[in-house]
Design a protein around this motif. Sequence first.
Motif, PDB file in Angstrom:
ATOM      1  N   SER A  20       0.864  -1.179   0.000  1.00 50.48           N
ATOM      2  CA  SER A  20       0.000   0.000   0.000  1.00 50.48           C
ATOM      3  C   SER A  20       0.902   1.231   0.000  1.00 50.48           C
ATOM      4  O   SER A  20       1.516   1.560   1.019  1.00 50.48           O
ATOM      5  N   PHE A  21       1.012   1.887  -1.151  1.00 52.43           N
ATOM      6  CA  PHE A  21       1.881   3.053  -1.261  1.00 52.43           C
ATOM      7  C   PHE A  21       1.193   4.276  -0.662  1.00 52.43           C
ATOM      8  O   PHE A  21      -0.012   4.462  -0.813  1.00 52.43           O
ATOM      9  N   PRO A  22       1.957   5.150  -0.003  1.00 51.39           N
ATOM     10  CA  PRO A  22       1.356   6.348   0.593  1.00 51.39           C
ATOM     11  C   PRO A  22       0.940   7.354  -0.464  1.00 51.39           C
ATOM     12  O   PRO A  22       1.443   7.345  -1.591  1.00 51.39           O
ATOM     13  N   ASN A  23       0.021   8.219  -0.097  1.00 46.83           N
ATOM     14  CA  ASN A  23      -0.427   9.289  -0.992  1.00 46.83           C
ATOM     15  C   ASN A  23       0.663  10.359  -1.075  1.00 46.83           C
ATOM     16  O   ASN A  23       1.013  10.959  -0.067  1.00 46.83           O
ATOM     17  N   PRO A  24       1.235  10.609  -2.259  1.00 48.77           N
ATOM     18  CA  PRO A  24       2.317  11.603  -2.363  1.00 48.77           C
ATOM     19  C   PRO A  24       1.857  13.031  -2.105  1.00 48.77           C
ATOM     20  O   PRO A  24       2.685  13.906  -1.809  1.00 48.77           O
ATOM     21  N   GLY A  25       0.560  13.296  -2.229  1.00 48.53           N
ATOM     22  CA  GLY A  25       0.059  14.660  -2.039  1.00 48.53           C
ATOM     23  C   GLY A  25      -1.325  14.818  -2.653  1.00 48.53           C
ATOM     24  O   GLY A  25      -1.941  13.854  -3.124  1.00 48.53           O
ATOM     25  N   LYS A  26      -1.816  16.033  -2.654  1.00 45.41           N
ATOM     26  CA  LYS A  26      -3.151  16.306  -3.161  1.00 45.41           C
ATOM     27  C   LYS A  26      -3.223  16.075  -4.666  1.00 45.41           C
ATOM     28  O   LYS A  26      -2.228  16.182  -5.384  1.00 45.41           O
ATOM     29  N   GLY A  27      -4.417  15.796  -5.125  1.00 45.56           N
ATOM     30  CA  GLY A  27      -4.628  15.636  -6.557  1.00 45.56           C
ATOM     31  C   GLY A  27      -4.492  14.198  -7.019  1.00 45.56           C
ATOM     32  O   GLY A  27      -4.342  13.268  -6.224  1.00 45.56           O
ATOM     33  N   THR A  28      -4.532  14.013  -8.336  1.00 43.28           N
ATOM     34  CA  THR A  28      -4.457  12.687  -8.944  1.00 43.28           C
ATOM     35  C   THR A  28      -3.042  12.419  -9.445  1.00 43.28           C
ATOM     36  O   THR A  28      -2.416  13.269 -10.077  1.00 43.28           O
ATOM     37  N   TRP A  29      -2.562  11.216  -9.182  1.00 39.06           N
ATOM     38  CA  TRP A  29      -1.195  10.843  -9.542  1.00 39.06           C
ATOM     39  C   TRP A  29      -1.207   9.670 -10.520  1.00 39.06           C
ATOM     40  O   TRP A  29      -2.063   8.778 -10.449  1.00 39.06           O
ATOM     41  N   GLU A  30      -0.246   9.721 -11.457  1.00 39.61           N
ATOM     42  CA  GLU A  30      -0.040   8.614 -12.394  1.00 39.61           C
ATOM     43  C   GLU A  30       1.058   7.713 -11.832  1.00 39.61           C
ATOM     44  O   GLU A  30       2.154   8.193 -11.512  1.00 39.61           O
ATOM     45  N   TRP A  31       0.784   6.424 -11.726  1.00 38.83           N
ATOM     46  CA  TRP A  31       1.716   5.487 -11.097  1.00 38.83           C
ATOM     47  C   TRP A  31       2.305   4.525 -12.128  1.00 38.83           C
ATOM     48  O   TRP A  31       1.589   3.968 -12.960  1.00 38.83           O
ATOM     49  N   LYS A  90       5.724  -3.205 -15.567  1.00 37.96           N
ATOM     50  CA  LYS A  90       4.873  -3.033 -16.747  1.00 37.96           C
ATOM     51  C   LYS A  90       3.413  -2.845 -16.377  1.00 37.96           C
ATOM     52  O   LYS A  90       2.523  -2.974 -17.233  1.00 37.96           O
ATOM     53  N   LYS A  91       3.154  -2.523 -15.105  1.00 42.75           N
ATOM     54  CA  LYS A  91       1.803  -2.228 -14.649  1.00 42.75           C
ATOM     55  C   LYS A  91       1.727  -0.764 -14.229  1.00 42.75           C
ATOM     56  O   LYS A  91       2.708  -0.203 -13.724  1.00 42.75           O
ATOM     57  N   THR A  92       0.572  -0.147 -14.438  1.00 40.78           N
ATOM     58  CA  THR A  92       0.383   1.261 -14.080  1.00 40.78           C
ATOM     59  C   THR A  92      -0.897   1.426 -13.276  1.00 40.78           C
ATOM     60  O   THR A  92      -1.721   0.502 -13.173  1.00 40.78           O
ATOM     61  N   GLY A  93      -1.069   2.615 -12.712  1.00 42.24           N
ATOM     62  CA  GLY A  93      -2.258   2.910 -11.927  1.00 42.24           C
ATOM     63  C   GLY A  93      -2.500   4.401 -11.854  1.00 42.24           C
ATOM     64  O   GLY A  93      -1.700   5.213 -12.326  1.00 42.24           O
ATOM     65  N   LYS A  94      -3.604   4.781 -11.218  1.00 48.62           N
ATOM     66  CA  LYS A  94      -3.970   6.190 -11.089  1.00 48.62           C
ATOM     67  C   LYS A  94      -4.679   6.380  -9.749  1.00 48.62           C
ATOM     68  O   LYS A  94      -5.472   5.542  -9.336  1.00 48.62           O
ATOM     69  N   GLY A  95      -4.357   7.497  -9.082  1.00 51.71           N
ATOM     70  CA  GLY A  95      -5.027   7.798  -7.825  1.00 51.71           C
ATOM     71  C   GLY A  95      -4.093   8.421  -6.808  1.00 51.71           C
ATOM     72  O   GLY A  95      -2.989   8.866  -7.149  1.00 51.71           O
ATOM     73  N   GLY A  96      -4.533   8.439  -5.549  1.00 53.61           N
ATOM     74  CA  GLY A  96      -3.722   8.969  -4.464  1.00 53.61           C
ATOM     75  C   GLY A  96      -2.928   7.846  -3.831  1.00 53.61           C
ATOM     76  O   GLY A  96      -1.920   7.387  -4.365  1.00 53.61           O
ATOM     77  N   ALA A  97      -3.399   7.364  -2.664  1.00 48.44           N
ATOM     78  CA  ALA A  97      -2.807   6.175  -2.050  1.00 48.44           C
ATOM     79  C   ALA A  97      -3.295   4.956  -2.830  1.00 48.44           C
ATOM     80  O   ALA A  97      -4.504   4.773  -3.015  1.00 48.44           O
ATOM     81  N   VAL A  98      -2.363   4.137  -3.307  1.00 49.41           N
ATOM     82  CA  VAL A  98      -2.743   2.985  -4.128  1.00 49.41           C
ATOM     83  C   VAL A  98      -2.096   1.725  -3.590  1.00 49.41           C
ATOM     84  O   VAL A  98      -1.111   1.779  -2.847  1.00 49.41           O
ATOM     85  N   ALA A 124       5.607   7.919  -9.012  1.00 49.03           N
ATOM     86  CA  ALA A 124       4.320   8.625  -8.985  1.00 49.03           C
ATOM     87  C   ALA A 124       4.541  10.008  -9.604  1.00 49.03           C
ATOM     88  O   ALA A 124       5.426  10.749  -9.161  1.00 49.03           O
ATOM     89  N   THR A 125       3.747  10.356 -10.635  1.00 51.41           N
ATOM     90  CA  THR A 125       3.955  11.594 -11.376  1.00 51.41           C
ATOM     91  C   THR A 125       2.681  12.422 -11.408  1.00 51.41           C
ATOM     92  O   THR A 125       1.576  11.888 -11.592  1.00 51.41           O
ATOM     93  N   GLN A 126       2.861  13.732 -11.225  1.00 55.39           N
ATOM     94  CA  GLN A 126       1.748  14.685 -11.358  1.00 55.39           C
ATOM     95  C   GLN A 126       2.328  15.964 -11.965  1.00 55.39           C
ATOM     96  O   GLN A 126       2.980  16.746 -11.276  1.00 55.39           O
ATOM     97  N   GLY A 127       2.118  16.131 -13.277  1.00 54.07           N
ATOM     98  CA  GLY A 127       2.728  17.278 -13.948  1.00 54.07           C
ATOM     99  C   GLY A 127       4.239  17.178 -13.878  1.00 54.07           C
ATOM    100  O   GLY A 127       4.855  16.189 -14.282  1.00 54.07           O
ATOM    101  N   LYS A 128       4.892  18.251 -13.305  1.00 48.82           N
ATOM    102  CA  LYS A 128       6.342  18.262 -13.164  1.00 48.82           C
ATOM    103  C   LYS A 128       6.810  17.600 -11.873  1.00 48.82           C
ATOM    104  O   LYS A 128       8.014  17.389 -11.682  1.00 48.82           O
TER     105      LYS A 128
END
Length: 817
Positions: A324-335, A340-348, A362-366
């Motif tokens: 269970s990865f922690p939420n890096p911060g506010k908003g939606t994150w690309e994981w 070769k697996k990806t995801g989307k969300g906060g804490a995933v 985990a990426t959100q913009g820059k």
Amino acid sequence: MQLIKYLLIFIPTMFFLNSPVYAQKELADKVLALTGARTKVVWAHGIDVNKKHWGTHPPFFSLMTFDTKTEKIIELLPGPKGYSNPRIMPNGKTIIYMSGGTIYAIDWDGKNKRNIGSGFNYCNWVDPKTKIEWVYYARGEFSSPISRVQVDNPSKVEVVWKEKAQGSSAFQVSADGTRAGCLKAHPAGGVIFLKENKHEIYGSGCENGLAPDNSYRFFHMGGSVAHGGIMLYDAGGKNGRALRFGFGESWNPNWSTHSQFMTVSNPNSGKSQDVFLFKFNKDFTGFDGKVRISSAPGQDLNSHAWIEQAGLGDFMGEAPYKISFPNPGKGTWEWDFGDKKTGKGGAVSHTYKKPGDYSVTATQGKLEYTGSVKVISNVAVKVLSSTLMDASTLLITFNQSVILDDAKAKLKSGTKVVSITAGKRAADLILKLSGPLAKTDSLSFTGVKNLSKTKGVKSSATVKRPAWPKSRKNLLLLMGSKNERFHFSQKEKTFVPTELKPINIARIDPLGRLVLHGGIFAMASAGDGIPSAVKKQKAFSIETVIHTSSLKQGKNDARYIVANRAGHDDRHINFALVQKGPKLYIYLRVNMKGKSTAAKVGLTVLSDKSPNHIVVSYKPGELLCFLNGKEVKRVVQLTGDLPWRDIHFIPGSEKWGFSFGGDPGFDAIPWWGKLERLAIFARVMSKDEIESNYSVFKKGSSARPKIPRCAVRAKLIAKSKPPRAKETVYKDALILNEYEVQQVLMGKLESKKIRILQWGMINRQAAPNSKIRIGTVHKLLLEPKDKHPELGSEFIAATIDDDDDVDVYLDITPVIR
């Protein structure tokens, strides 16, 4: 005079802060190049450059900080004070430290100093769920229990470990709070499973640490690296390897808040000692680089570093491994999970199905945060060993920590397994049987699984009834091989592993024998189940093998070989085996004419040429002693029962209970020799049983290689400088001296020049060998050093020139008084 005193105290500090050695902008650049992120370091600095001490308790230290953001080294708290164990909170904003037995918190800028409580602080921890900050501590450096206190609410205190954790860096907690690295009993280093209340030993040494993430990596000093590096282990004590710092003896290795970095103090010599920041390589098999943080005159130690982590953390587990990865911060994150697996969300959450090393992003913009995941093979559970603890109690040790999931066990012979309970260690189970174990049997399990709960015990295991002792009926304590060291605990109503605490220079050799060459082993808690059982059965037997180093010891003061007492002197003895010159005695508490008395009975004459297999057995009206399978003493005058006194164990005290080689309760002279195969029963042993046990011992003993021994008269021609207590963290230390052999008194020795390891410091006190003078002649009893691998983690002071062509021996000459 006041002005002069003021200047004497503060001029060294002014020099420290303004020294041109500290091009602090350049230092900040070097640290940033190593860590890649903002870094803070805190340490204790010795104000008086002419004084050194292995700890920071003496009041001549100030508290220093360095920050790459401000590019400054600052004296946060001036001395002279006894500042100890400064630790930076994971948030980087608070420092926890100790001074004068009180734990304090202070903000990084030196403001908001507050009292957290009394004690010795070990480490800081933040609950990943509640974000509450805790400090783990004990009332003293080697005391128990271990507790934790909330930084922002000091009235909130919780006990986390009821036993002691010994050593300088004695207790460090993983990020998830489930495990702690410690020296539970010096020098046994390993990891505590806090929820299961179990301890696993990985190695032997001192100064240890557990990684601040959830990789559960553990290190200790000692072993093959001594104080020149660390022994590092992966989770579960696997893949032990030596990592060297690349310079001389060092102190206080301490993991930073980031698992890739650690601080260490070096060197342990001269007037200066500086703080270094090291970076582990990717695989944690060595170091990628280091930066010297401090370099002013004076002793710098007890350092800790904080590295800002714009990351997700480091993780390690068995496949399939769900995280269970922690939420890096506010908003939606690309994981991107790196497999070769990806995801989307906060804490995933994500499950890694195959072993490997993965990089997660985990990426959100820059904005981009990264982390690492190491997934190891998910191996099946295997039985490593089985130990019969009494006639119907079986201890099973597995190759890894196990979880019980509706566990069941079955013996092929048909003997039923009545119950299965977890042992004291995470890899142990205790089985209660419906009857005696067959000579050879097959044991199978269901519902015993590894930590991932995906694999259980793959195959059945063969279990055998041990040949020694022949019968384990009413067994109370056993010390045989490494896996057979346990006793019955009255408190826990079951058998538990016996932990021996060495006092002074007591050691255990590779055969499991207790080597008592001037030292003592204590195990206070091991005696609590013996008195009540002996009183109930009105019978007692002890079997052991005694190797005495001299028949002259004990003539003036009796030497205690084995003792069980409920108080600090002979008035509280339950029983003791004692050597007085060549004779062996037993002190036995019995009721005689309505009065409890410690009867003293001469048993037999010992041999110093061969081992003495001893059995003493008592029931009212008959005390028997057997030497090497034959009866040598019978006493019928003792007709009373055994009014043995219960032992009220006090944690941290070794003044009473069980002891080997001497009496830790008062200043008795230690016994010199070795002990092996010790068993205590609440019953009488039969003649056939005694003869059988001796036959098993004799057969095993004859198959062993003999350690060659020689006695010489030799002159000291070169001497190593003995260490001083304040110059080393070790309590005991050997010194390497060179001798010229004048006469061989016993055995064979062809060399005329030899080198001898002798104890120069015992229990932080100078030993007699540290004071011998060059040119003096001594009579010495010696054994080859390479026949004593138990000395592998000992500190050796060797300041004489190297000479690989000279043979090295260990001095085992008994101190006769």
